[in-house]
Design an enzyme around this catalytic site. Structure first.
Site, PDB file in Angstrom:
ATOM      1  N   CYS A  16       0.868  -1.186   0.000  1.00 51.92           N
ATOM      2  CA  CYS A  16       0.000   0.000   0.000  1.00 51.92           C
ATOM      3  C   CYS A  16       0.896   1.225   0.000  1.00 51.92           C
ATOM      4  O   CYS A  16       2.092   1.120  -0.321  1.00 51.92           O
ATOM      5  CB  CYS A  16      -0.994  -0.026   1.161  1.00 51.92           C
ATOM      6  SG  CYS A  16      -0.243   0.030   2.801  1.00 51.92           S
TER       7      CYS A  16
ATOM      8  N   ASN B 220       2.273   1.570   4.326  1.00 53.40           N
ATOM      9  CA  ASN B 220       2.620   0.322   5.023  1.00 53.40           C
ATOM     10  C   ASN B 220       2.352   0.395   6.530  1.00 53.40           C
ATOM     11  O   ASN B 220       3.080  -0.197   7.326  1.00 53.40           O
ATOM     12  CB  ASN B 220       4.067  -0.105   4.746  1.00 53.40           C
ATOM     13  CG  ASN B 220       4.388  -1.527   5.194  1.00 53.40           C
ATOM     14  OD1 ASN B 220       5.441  -1.808   5.756  1.00 53.40           O
ATOM     15  ND2 ASN B 220       3.484  -2.448   4.975  1.00 53.40           N
TER      16      ASN B 220
ATOM     17  N   CYS C 274      -1.404   0.852   7.410  1.00 55.43           N
ATOM     18  CA  CYS C 274      -2.847   0.579   7.541  1.00 55.43           C
ATOM     19  C   CYS C 274      -3.249  -0.683   6.761  1.00 55.43           C
ATOM     20  O   CYS C 274      -3.473  -1.740   7.342  1.00 55.43           O
ATOM     21  CB  CYS C 274      -3.667   1.779   7.064  1.00 55.43           C
ATOM     22  SG  CYS C 274      -3.342   3.312   7.969  1.00 55.43           S
ATOM     23  N   ARG C 275      -3.357  -0.556   5.424  1.00 57.28           N
ATOM     24  CA  ARG C 275      -3.974  -1.644   4.642  1.00 57.28           C
ATOM     25  C   ARG C 275      -3.076  -2.855   4.433  1.00 57.28           C
ATOM     26  O   ARG C 275      -3.492  -3.988   4.667  1.00 57.28           O
ATOM     27  CB  ARG C 275      -4.429  -1.105   3.271  1.00 57.28           C
ATOM     28  CG  ARG C 275      -5.551  -0.124   3.350  1.00 57.28           C
ATOM     29  CD  ARG C 275      -5.722   0.631   2.047  1.00 57.28           C
ATOM     30  NE  ARG C 275      -4.591   1.512   1.787  1.00 57.28           N
ATOM     31  CZ  ARG C 275      -4.392   2.207   0.687  1.00 57.28           C
ATOM     32  NH1 ARG C 275      -5.272   2.091  -0.299  1.00 57.28           N
ATOM     33  NH2 ARG C 275      -3.344   2.983   0.547  1.00 57.28           N
ATOM     34  N   SER C 276      -1.838  -2.633   3.949  1.00 57.24           N
ATOM     35  CA  SER C 276      -1.030  -3.823   3.624  1.00 57.24           C
ATOM     36  C   SER C 276      -0.615  -4.610   4.867  1.00 57.24           C
ATOM     37  O   SER C 276      -0.591  -5.852   4.811  1.00 57.24           O
ATOM     38  CB  SER C 276       0.171  -3.485   2.725  1.00 57.24           C
ATOM     39  OG  SER C 276       1.060  -2.578   3.316  1.00 57.24           O
TER      40      SER C 276
ATOM     41  N   ASP D 288      -8.100   3.832   1.049  1.00 53.78           N
ATOM     42  CA  ASP D 288      -7.167   4.233   2.105  1.00 53.78           C
ATOM     43  C   ASP D 288      -7.949   4.759   3.313  1.00 53.78           C
ATOM     44  O   ASP D 288      -8.647   5.762   3.200  1.00 53.78           O
ATOM     45  CB  ASP D 288      -6.263   5.329   1.520  1.00 53.78           C
ATOM     46  CG  ASP D 288      -5.141   5.709   2.454  1.00 53.78           C
ATOM     47  OD1 ASP D 288      -5.181   5.285   3.625  1.00 53.78           O
ATOM     48  OD2 ASP D 288      -4.241   6.427   2.003  1.00 53.78           O
TER      49      ASP D 288
HETATM   50  P1  4NP Z   1      -1.810   2.870   4.034  1.00 55.41           P
HETATM   51  O1  4NP Z   1      -2.380   4.268   4.590  1.00 55.41           O
HETATM   52  O2  4NP Z   1      -1.275   3.150   2.657  1.00 55.41           O
HETATM   53  O3  4NP Z   1      -3.021   1.975   4.000  1.00 55.41           O
HETATM   54  O4  4NP Z   1      -0.754   2.428   5.031  1.00 55.41           O
HETATM   55  C1  4NP Z   1      -1.602   5.427   4.634  1.00 55.41           C
HETATM   56  C2  4NP Z   1      -0.782   5.644   5.704  1.00 55.41           C
HETATM   57  C3  4NP Z   1      -0.025   6.822   5.766  1.00 55.41           C
HETATM   58  C4  4NP Z   1      -0.107   7.742   4.748  1.00 55.41           C
HETATM   59  C5  4NP Z   1      -0.938   7.516   3.664  1.00 55.41           C
HETATM   60  C6  4NP Z   1      -1.692   6.355   3.603  1.00 55.41           C
HETATM   61  N1  4NP Z   1       0.652   8.962   4.819  1.00 55.41           N
HETATM   62  O5  4NP Z   1       0.504   9.793   3.925  1.00 55.41           O
HETATM   63  O6  4NP Z   1       1.437   9.126   5.761  1.00 55.41           O
END
Ligand code: 4NP
Length: 167
Positions: free
Chosen positions: A14, A17, A19-21, A131
């Site tokens: 994702c 790294n 939340c989702r992955s 997201d």
């Molecule tokens: P993820 O979510 O891609 O599902 O881990 C996010 C976590 C952090 C950020 C963006 C998306 N960020 O911009 O810091």
């Protein structure tokens, strides 16, 4: 389950790294363990972005998994093309931006799949795992509910021997 080289190698990707992955990785490992398939797998997750390198999973990811009885231990990392490019049979992305980004990094398109493309109940292609980072706990719950059928479908494809990389 196993390819000629041994284990099937699956990388969940994702943006951050956190939340989702990592949630996908934890759900997939949990389901694979329950089905006795974990020994035939190597599993990891990584982000296309660098911002959270070294962090644990987002507390909302941890809490969602805790409520659903799924364990997680996680340290976030960014994809390292020199290490990752040829290390994985399947690179499973959450949305189109992740897809674009990993292809730009040089991953072989044939190895890159959208997470929800493994959910057999979805008839239209292109469904994403949205997201939840700027959302609420409900959004994290919704992500969990999307990941379970997708990870089940992925395990079904892998155990049938018809998904990803070298057979
Ligand atoms: P993820 O979510 O891609 O599902 O881990 C996010 C976590 C952090 C950020 C963006 C998306 N960020 O911009 O810091």
């Amino acid at each position: 389950m196993t390819s000629k080289g041994g284990k099937r190698r699956v990388l969940f990707v994702c943006l951050g790294n956190i939340c989702r992955s990592p949630m996908a990785e934890a759900v997939f490992i949990d389901l694979a363990h329950k089905r006795g398939l974990l020994d035939g797998l190597e599993v990891d997750s990584a982000g296309t972005g660098h911002w959270h390198e070294g962090d644990g999973a987002d507390p909302r990811t941890v809490e969602t998994l805790r409520r659903r009885g799924v364990k997680i231990t996680h340290v976030a990392r960014q994809i390292k093309p020199h290490v990752d490019l040829h290390a994985w049979d399947l690179v499973i992305v959450m949305d189109e931006m992740n897809h674009r980004d990993v292809v730009k990094l040089g991953f072989d398109r044939s190895k890159v799949r959208l997470m929800r493309s493994f959910d057999p109940s979805l008839s239209q292609p292109g469904a994403i795992v949205p997201d939840p980072y700027t959302g609420t706990e409900r959004d994290f719950d919704a992500v969990f509910d999307m990941l379970v059928p997708a990870c089940e479908g992925l395990l079904n494809e892998l155990s049938a021997g018809n998904s990803g990389g070298a057979e």
